[in-house]
Design a protein around this motif. Structure first.
Motif, PDB file in Angstrom:
ATOM      1  N   LEU A 166      61.706 -38.107 -20.519  1.00 58.99           N
ATOM      2  CA  LEU A 166      62.289 -39.311 -19.916  1.00 58.99           C
ATOM      3  C   LEU A 166      63.733 -39.082 -19.487  1.00 58.99           C
ATOM      4  CD1 LEU A 166      60.869 -41.995 -22.366  1.00 58.99           C
ATOM      5  CD2 LEU A 166      59.984 -41.375 -20.119  1.00 58.99           C
ATOM      6  N   GLY A 167      64.001 -37.920 -18.923  1.00 57.77           N
ATOM      7  CA  GLY A 167      65.326 -37.636 -18.396  1.00 57.77           C
ATOM      8  C   GLY A 167      66.362 -37.256 -19.435  1.00 57.77           C
ATOM      9  N   ASP A 168      65.947 -37.072 -20.694  1.00 57.64           N
ATOM     10  CA  ASP A 168      66.890 -36.685 -21.729  1.00 57.64           C
ATOM     11  C   ASP A 168      66.410 -35.397 -22.382  1.00 57.64           C
ATOM     12  OD1 ASP A 168      69.132 -36.833 -23.282  1.00 57.64           O
ATOM     13  OD2 ASP A 168      68.497 -38.553 -24.451  1.00 57.64           O
ATOM     14  N   THR A 169      67.318 -34.550 -22.762  1.00 53.67           N
ATOM     15  CA  THR A 169      66.979 -33.285 -23.391  1.00 53.67           C
ATOM     16  C   THR A 169      67.071 -33.453 -24.900  1.00 53.67           C
ATOM     17  OG1 THR A 169      67.936 -32.158 -21.496  1.00 53.67           O
ATOM     18  CG2 THR A 169      67.552 -30.851 -23.463  1.00 53.67           C
ATOM     19  N   VAL A 170      65.975 -33.078 -25.589  1.00 50.84           N
ATOM     20  CA  VAL A 170      65.909 -33.265 -27.040  1.00 50.84           C
ATOM     21  C   VAL A 170      65.402 -31.998 -27.703  1.00 50.84           C
ATOM     22  CG1 VAL A 170      65.555 -35.766 -26.924  1.00 50.84           C
ATOM     23  CG2 VAL A 170      63.583 -34.244 -26.894  1.00 50.84           C
ATOM     24  N   SER A 171      65.704 -31.870 -28.971  1.00 46.04           N
ATOM     25  CA  SER A 171      65.230 -30.751 -29.781  1.00 46.04           C
ATOM     26  C   SER A 171      63.751 -30.993 -30.107  1.00 46.04           C
ATOM     27  CB  SER A 171      66.039 -30.666 -31.066  1.00 46.04           C
ATOM     28  OG  SER A 171      65.404 -29.845 -32.005  1.00 46.04           O
ATOM     29  N   GLU A 172      62.928 -29.950 -29.945  1.00 46.02           N
ATOM     30  CA  GLU A 172      61.496 -30.095 -30.235  1.00 46.02           C
ATOM     31  C   GLU A 172      61.269 -30.456 -31.697  1.00 46.02           C
ATOM     32  OE1 GLU A 172      59.634 -26.429 -29.101  1.00 46.02           O
ATOM     33  OE2 GLU A 172      59.529 -27.016 -26.988  1.00 46.02           O
ATOM     34  N   LYS A 173      61.994 -29.801 -32.590  1.00 42.22           N
ATOM     35  CA  LYS A 173      61.818 -30.049 -34.025  1.00 42.22           C
ATOM     36  C   LYS A 173      62.161 -31.504 -34.366  1.00 42.22           C
ATOM     37  CE  LYS A 173      63.348 -26.976 -36.980  1.00 42.22           C
ATOM     38  NZ  LYS A 173      64.256 -26.212 -37.855  1.00 42.22           N
ATOM     39  N   GLN A 174      63.280 -31.986 -33.854  1.00 38.37           N
ATOM     40  CA  GLN A 174      63.677 -33.363 -34.145  1.00 38.37           C
ATOM     41  C   GLN A 174      62.717 -34.372 -33.526  1.00 38.37           C
ATOM     42  OE1 GLN A 174      67.760 -33.686 -32.960  1.00 38.37           O
ATOM     43  NE2 GLN A 174      68.494 -32.588 -34.754  1.00 38.37           N
ATOM     44  N   LEU A 175      62.173 -34.053 -32.351  1.00 36.97           N
ATOM     45  CA  LEU A 175      61.196 -34.931 -31.719  1.00 36.97           C
ATOM     46  C   LEU A 175      59.944 -35.032 -32.574  1.00 36.97           C
ATOM     47  CD1 LEU A 175      60.219 -36.599 -29.276  1.00 36.97           C
ATOM     48  CD2 LEU A 175      59.339 -34.462 -28.335  1.00 36.97           C
ATOM     49  N   ILE A 176      59.458 -33.906 -33.048  1.00 37.29           N
ATOM     50  CA  ILE A 176      58.244 -33.908 -33.873  1.00 37.29           C
ATOM     51  C   ILE A 176      58.485 -34.680 -35.166  1.00 37.29           C
ATOM     52  CG2 ILE A 176      56.714 -32.424 -35.232  1.00 37.29           C
ATOM     53  CD1 ILE A 176      57.025 -30.354 -32.921  1.00 37.29           C
ATOM     54  N   VAL A 177      59.621 -34.447 -35.805  1.00 33.90           N
ATOM     55  CA  VAL A 177      59.935 -35.162 -37.048  1.00 33.90           C
ATOM     56  C   VAL A 177      60.008 -36.667 -36.797  1.00 33.90           C
ATOM     57  CG1 VAL A 177      61.720 -35.530 -38.796  1.00 33.90           C
ATOM     58  CG2 VAL A 177      61.072 -33.214 -38.161  1.00 33.90           C
ATOM     59  N   SER A 178      60.660 -37.081 -35.728  1.00 35.22           N
ATOM     60  CA  SER A 178      60.791 -38.515 -35.466  1.00 35.22           C
ATOM     61  C   SER A 178      59.448 -39.152 -35.113  1.00 35.22           C
ATOM     62  CB  SER A 178      61.818 -38.783 -34.377  1.00 35.22           C
ATOM     63  OG  SER A 178      61.386 -38.263 -33.137  1.00 35.22           O
ATOM     64  N   SER A 197      72.688 -19.470 -32.746  1.00 31.40           N
ATOM     65  CA  SER A 197      71.633 -20.303 -33.309  1.00 31.40           C
ATOM     66  C   SER A 197      71.414 -21.550 -32.457  1.00 31.40           C
ATOM     67  CB  SER A 197      71.947 -20.690 -34.756  1.00 31.40           C
ATOM     68  OG  SER A 197      73.053 -21.571 -34.807  1.00 31.40           O
ATOM     69  N   GLU A 198      72.480 -22.067 -31.868  1.00 34.99           N
ATOM     70  CA  GLU A 198      72.369 -23.231 -30.975  1.00 34.99           C
ATOM     71  C   GLU A 198      71.559 -22.870 -29.734  1.00 34.99           C
ATOM     72  OE1 GLU A 198      73.206 -27.247 -30.054  1.00 34.99           O
ATOM     73  OE2 GLU A 198      73.838 -26.171 -31.838  1.00 34.99           O
ATOM     74  N   LYS A 199      71.795 -21.672 -29.179  1.00 33.33           N
ATOM     75  CA  LYS A 199      71.065 -21.245 -27.988  1.00 33.33           C
ATOM     76  C   LYS A 199      69.602 -20.975 -28.299  1.00 33.33           C
ATOM     77  CE  LYS A 199      75.002 -19.221 -25.614  1.00 33.33           C
ATOM     78  NZ  LYS A 199      75.634 -17.980 -25.178  1.00 33.33           N
ATOM     79  N   SER A 200      69.317 -20.511 -29.518  1.00 35.54           N
ATOM     80  CA  SER A 200      67.944 -20.174 -29.860  1.00 35.54           C
ATOM     81  C   SER A 200      67.103 -21.407 -30.149  1.00 35.54           C
ATOM     82  CB  SER A 200      67.918 -19.237 -31.065  1.00 35.54           C
ATOM     83  OG  SER A 200      68.380 -19.910 -32.212  1.00 35.54           O
ATOM     84  N   ARG A 201      67.721 -22.544 -30.359  1.00 29.70           N
ATOM     85  CA  ARG A 201      66.974 -23.770 -30.584  1.00 29.70           C
ATOM     86  C   ARG A 201      66.217 -24.137 -29.323  1.00 29.70           C
ATOM     87  NH1 ARG A 201      70.829 -28.117 -33.038  1.00 29.70           N
ATOM     88  NH2 ARG A 201      68.933 -29.310 -32.880  1.00 29.70           N
ATOM     89  N   SER A 202      65.057 -24.704 -29.515  1.00 23.87           N
ATOM     90  CA  SER A 202      64.204 -25.034 -28.387  1.00 23.87           C
ATOM     91  C   SER A 202      64.388 -26.504 -28.012  1.00 23.87           C
ATOM     92  CB  SER A 202      62.753 -24.758 -28.773  1.00 23.87           C
ATOM     93  OG  SER A 202      61.918 -25.030 -27.700  1.00 23.87           O
ATOM     94  N   PHE A 203      64.619 -26.745 -26.739  1.00 29.59           N
ATOM     95  CA  PHE A 203      64.807 -28.100 -26.238  1.00 29.59           C
ATOM     96  C   PHE A 203      63.771 -28.386 -25.161  1.00 29.59           C
ATOM     97  CE2 PHE A 203      68.974 -26.889 -27.818  1.00 29.59           C
ATOM     98  CZ  PHE A 203      69.333 -28.000 -28.556  1.00 29.59           C
ATOM     99  N   ILE A 204      63.392 -29.650 -25.051  1.00 29.89           N
ATOM    100  CA  ILE A 204      62.497 -30.087 -23.985  1.00 29.89           C
ATOM    101  C   ILE A 204      63.074 -31.347 -23.356  1.00 29.89           C
ATOM    102  CG2 ILE A 204      60.412 -29.088 -24.973  1.00 29.89           C
ATOM    103  CD1 ILE A 204      59.675 -31.799 -26.072  1.00 29.89           C
ATOM    104  N   GLU A 205      62.627 -31.652 -22.159  1.00 35.52           N
ATOM    105  CA  GLU A 205      63.124 -32.838 -21.469  1.00 35.52           C
ATOM    106  C   GLU A 205      62.053 -33.922 -21.493  1.00 35.52           C
ATOM    107  OE1 GLU A 205      64.749 -34.241 -17.147  1.00 35.52           O
ATOM    108  OE2 GLU A 205      65.081 -32.168 -17.765  1.00 35.52           O
TER     109      GLU A 205
END
Length: 142
Positions: A19-31, A9-17
């Protein structure tokens, strides 16, 4: 949930970069949604509350300050809710590691060594970090 399922499940999560940091797309949208909602909500709240007791010409300024204060507050909430998930692993730096790093970064080792010799500040920093010896060993193998 087993550890294999957790890893999958960790691997299936989608991440994007960003400003030089890797973040979860879902958490980025929520924030982002939380930040925008609280900022605009604070401004609109100020437009409704401040006319009751503030000068008419100051209502917009006070409302804007309330929106900014809400943005700062939600920044702290977002940083608490969405803590970094990276794991920092510090390996001992060796000449072999450095060759791998130079290859990964597509750097020319000889050029880097030349630049280190030309810049006393960089040279001193590398000495303090204990990395300069590896450069000297690498230089000696040329």
């Amino acid at each position: 949930m087993s550890s294999n399922q957790e890893k999958d499940s960790e691997k299936s999560r989608s991440f994007i970069e960003i400003l030089g940091d890797t973040v979860s797309e879902k958490q980025l949208i929520v924030s982002v949604v939380l930040s925008v909602a609280v900022s605009i909500g604070g401004y609109k709240l100020g437009q409704w509350v401040f006319p009751k007791f503030a000068d008419a010409q100051m209502v917009n300024s006070y409302s804007l300050l309330l929106g900014i204060a809400g943005t700062v507050g939600i920044l702290f909430l977002n940083s608490y809710l969405f803590r970094p998930k990276r794991v920092l692993v510090e390996d001992e730096v060796s000449a072999e590691n450095m060759e791998d790093v130079f290859a990964d970064l597509q750097l020319d080792a000889e050029e880097e060594i030349r630049l280190i010799h030309e810049d006393p500040v960089t040279k001193k920093e590398l000495e303090e970090l204990g990395v300069l010896e590896n450069f000297k060993r690498k230089e000696g193998t040329r």
